[in-house]
Design an enzyme around this catalytic site. Structure first.
Site, PDB file in Angstrom:
ATOM      1  N   ARG A   1      -7.808  -5.934   2.225  1.00  0.00           N
ATOM      2  CA  ARG A   1      -6.157  -6.241   2.283  1.00  0.00           C
ATOM      3  C   ARG A   1      -5.918  -7.039   0.902  1.00  0.00           C
ATOM      4  O   ARG A   1      -4.770  -6.936   0.482  1.00  0.00           O
ATOM      5  CB  ARG A   1      -5.761  -6.662   3.373  1.00  0.00           C
ATOM      6  CG  ARG A   1      -5.922  -5.935   4.804  1.00  0.00           C
ATOM      7  CD  ARG A   1      -5.431  -6.775   5.996  1.00  0.00           C
ATOM      8  NE  ARG A   1      -5.718  -6.048   7.119  1.00  0.00           N
ATOM      9  CZ  ARG A   1      -4.857  -6.126   8.271  1.00  0.00           C
ATOM     10  NH1 ARG A   1      -4.258  -7.083   8.546  1.00  0.00           N
ATOM     11  NH2 ARG A   1      -5.443  -5.405   9.540  1.00  0.00           N
TER      12      ARG A   1
ATOM     13  N   GLU B   1       0.748   2.938   7.219  1.00  0.00           N
ATOM     14  CA  GLU B   1       1.417   1.815   7.479  1.00  0.00           C
ATOM     15  C   GLU B   1       1.669   0.901   6.365  1.00  0.00           C
ATOM     16  O   GLU B   1       1.032   0.748   5.558  1.00  0.00           O
ATOM     17  CB  GLU B   1       0.799   1.205   8.639  1.00  0.00           C
ATOM     18  CG  GLU B   1       1.637   0.094   9.305  1.00  0.00           C
ATOM     19  CD  GLU B   1       1.025  -0.978  10.359  1.00  0.00           C
ATOM     20  OE1 GLU B   1      -0.288  -0.860  10.169  1.00  0.00           O
ATOM     21  OE2 GLU B   1       1.726  -1.281  10.993  1.00  0.00           O
TER      22      GLU B   1
HETATM   23  C1  LIG Z   1      -0.473  -7.018  12.784  1.00  0.00           C
HETATM   24  C2  LIG Z   1      -1.380  -6.568  13.884  1.00  0.00           C
HETATM   25  C3  LIG Z   1      -1.919  -7.894  14.599  1.00  0.00           C
HETATM   26  C4  LIG Z   1      -2.772  -7.310  15.861  1.00  0.00           C
HETATM   27  O1  LIG Z   1      -3.906  -6.322  15.272  1.00  0.00           O
HETATM   28  C5  LIG Z   1      -5.074  -6.654  16.066  1.00  0.00           C
HETATM   29  N1  LIG Z   1      -6.392  -6.408  15.254  1.00  0.00           N
HETATM   30  C6  LIG Z   1      -6.583  -6.677  14.144  1.00  0.00           C
HETATM   31  N2  LIG Z   1      -7.511  -6.277  13.695  1.00  0.00           N
HETATM   32  C7  LIG Z   1      -8.379  -5.467  14.655  1.00  0.00           C
HETATM   33  C8  LIG Z   1      -9.276  -4.801  14.875  1.00  0.00           C
HETATM   34  N3  LIG Z   1     -10.120  -4.829  13.849  1.00  0.00           N
HETATM   35  N4  LIG Z   1      -9.660  -4.385  16.005  1.00  0.00           N
HETATM   36  C9  LIG Z   1      -8.492  -4.038  16.769  1.00  0.00           C
HETATM   37  N5  LIG Z   1      -7.424  -5.026  16.809  1.00  0.00           N
HETATM   38  C10 LIG Z   1      -7.263  -5.473  15.796  1.00  0.00           C
HETATM   39  C11 LIG Z   1      -4.841  -8.015  16.511  1.00  0.00           C
HETATM   40  O2  LIG Z   1      -5.662  -8.338  17.643  1.00  0.00           O
HETATM   41  C12 LIG Z   1      -3.341  -8.280  16.776  1.00  0.00           C
HETATM   42  O3  LIG Z   1      -3.282  -7.797  17.861  1.00  0.00           O
END
Ligand SMILES: CCC[C@H]1O[C@@H](n2cnc3c(N)ncnc32)[C@H](O)[C@@H]1O
Length: 483
Positions: free
Chosen positions: A100, A171
């Site tokens: 990112r 996205e």
């Molecule tokens: C803006 C997004 C935040 C959310 O994005 C989830 N999140 C981030 N990285 C992963 C991943 N590698 N696998 C599953 N969920 C993921 C976080 O928990 C939070 O809820």
């Protein structure tokens, strides 16, 4: 400022493309014509925009998780598990933090370390380092459409590789992936980066390839009033359509009061269509995505399922096109595949049970819709005024003036003068309006609702309410009541 909302010309696009594809060695495997042919070879069942259109037609609310791990085979195993055991209607590939930030060297080290240690040492799928063929392997290993989910200010190379790799949804946006994600990256620069992304997708669209775009609705995910996230979502939709995007999923992050959230879901597509038409931009397919609570979660898994369920209920009653699912590990970190699948099953149980119900139009719901429409129009009209009709220029000037101001954003380009707090029903209002261009009627509405909470809690409205609200859900409440 040579920024403009107008479509990027071919020479400028090609000039940037040479530079972009040279940013990492995997860029050499991207060939536009070949990628168009690959995209066209995909079955309709893997085209995000097609499945979204079908869902819109049938009134289905789909469920989609976030997920991503470092290595290709483990990532495929994870996605297959979420599809088969979770029932995911759409799949993600959540991209890791190094990618990112365009830090591909560190991403490469993370891949090698993960292979050595035998578990993911990255918090997502490093798609740029893995390259086009690996992305196609992922897409071909599952049955449902796959979307790139990330938080990348300069997302140009990631877009080139993942779209050539068969992902059919992308996205983000030049505002929504800057303000909540960066401290010191100018809005002008990220709007330009994302105009490249949207122009690339426009070129695919001109070849008959549908790629859906999903601006990141929740922003900081912390008490963001609907009008502010709607204003950003509509602007990113305008910027994308101006570059040739023809399929948009506009997003909104759950605030927690059912009436306000359903009003937000009803008004978002209305505002998008209104302002696209006002600017003479073509009609496009517009769907909505509702993000289950993006703030702090309870550690206790049973309570976390309660929060997940509340988000599922709101998405169902608000008739969102898609809901992004949280997991019972939210308070802990990257979820296991089992926890991730459980969050999807919980959500789909609710979506299925509630698919024949909706929220009746009551005076309260109508009032919330009217407020969101009036507030968002006040912001968007000022943005266009500041930009003398140009939404891109107007956006940069609007942030400079605090006309758009996102609560709790790290970016130094964000004024940070507004202060949200819940009213006594949990709806998010503004305690401090900063320079948001709301008229006295709107401001009085907010003040009165928060004053009522003060009376209920026998305390003056203050910053303490904001702090209490930020921790409330993690403590099992919605409104941060005093002890
Ligand atoms: C803006 C997004 C935040 C959310 O994005 C989830 N999140 C981030 N990285 C992963 C991943 N590698 N696998 C599953 N969920 C993921 C976080 O928990 C939070 O809820």
């Amino acid at each position: 400022m040579d920024l403009t909302v107008r479509q990027m010309d071919a020479e400028e696009f090609q000039r940037q493309r040479q530079e972009v594809l040279g940013q990492w060695q995997t860029g050499k495997d991207v060939f536009f014509e070949e990628a168009v042919a690959y995209q066209k070879s995909l079955p309709k069942s893997k085209i995000f925009a097609e499945k979204l259109a079908e869902g819109k037609e049938k009134g289905i609310t789909y469920a989609q998780p976030r997920a991503g791990v470092a290595l290709i085979s483990e990532h495929i195993e994870l996605l297959r598990f979420l599809q088969d055991e979770g029932g995911a209607d759409f799949l993600p590939s959540t991209i890791d933090s190094y990618t990112r930030q365009n830090r591909y060297t560190e991403a490469q080290a993370g891949i090698e370390e993960s292979a050595m240690i035998g578990r993911s040492m990255l918090n997502g799928f490093p798609a740029v380092n893995h390259g086009v063929a690996a992305c196609r392997q992922v897409v071909e290993s599952v049955q449902v459409p796959v979307q790139v989910r990330h938080g990348t200010p300069d997302a140009r190379l990631l877009a080139e590789i993942t779209i050539a790799g068969g992902f059919t949804d992308y996205e983000g946006g030049g505002i929504s992936y800057n303000i909540p994600y960066s401290k010191d990256v100018s809005i002008e620069s990220t709007i330009k980066y994302w105009q490249y992304v949207d122009r690339l997708i426009g070129l695919y669209e001109e070849q008959g390839v549908k790629i859906n775009r999903e601006p990141f609705g929740p922003l900081t995910g912390t008490l963001v009033p609907p009008a502010i996230s709607h204003a950003v979502a509509v602007i990113e939709g305008i910027l994308a359509v101006a570059q040739g995007v023809r399929s948009l999923t506009l997003g909104y992050g759950q605030c927690g009061n059912l009436i306000q959230d359903v009003a937000a879901l009803h008004t978002l597509p209305v505002l998008a269509e209104e302002y696209l038409a006002k600017l003479g931009l073509p009609k496009v397919m517009i769907t909505t995505v509702f993000h289950q609570w993006m703030g702090g979660f309870p550690q206790d898994e049973a309570k976390a399922f309660g929060v997940i369920s509340w988000g599922a209920v709101t998405a169902a009653l608000g008739k969102a096109s898609k809901v992004i699912v949280k997991t019972p590990h939210e308070a802990l970190g990257i979820p296991t595949k089992e926890a991730n699948a459980a969050g999807i099953r919980t959500t789909k149980q609710i979506l299925t049970m509630l698919k024949d119900q909706s929220l009746p139009m009551t005076p309260e719901l109508a009032l919330e819709e009217d407020m969101i429409l009036a507030e968002t129009r006040a912001i968007l009209d000022r943005v266009l005024e500041l930009g003398e009709g140009d939404a891109a220029v107007g956006t940069v000037r609007a942030f400079q003036a605090g006309v758009i101001d996102v609560p709790f954003a790290p970016s130094r380009y964000n004024a940070g003068k507004i202060l949200p707090a819940r009213d006594t029903t949990g709806a998010v209002r503004l305690l401090d309006f900063g320079n948001i261009p709301f008229d006295e009627t709107i401001k009085e509405f907010h003040r009165e609702r928060i004053a009522q909470r003060g009376r209920d809690e026998d305390r003056d409205p203050s910053f303490q309410m904001v702090i209490d609200d930020i921790y409330a859900i993690g403590k099992g409440m919605l409104v941060g009541r005093p002890r």
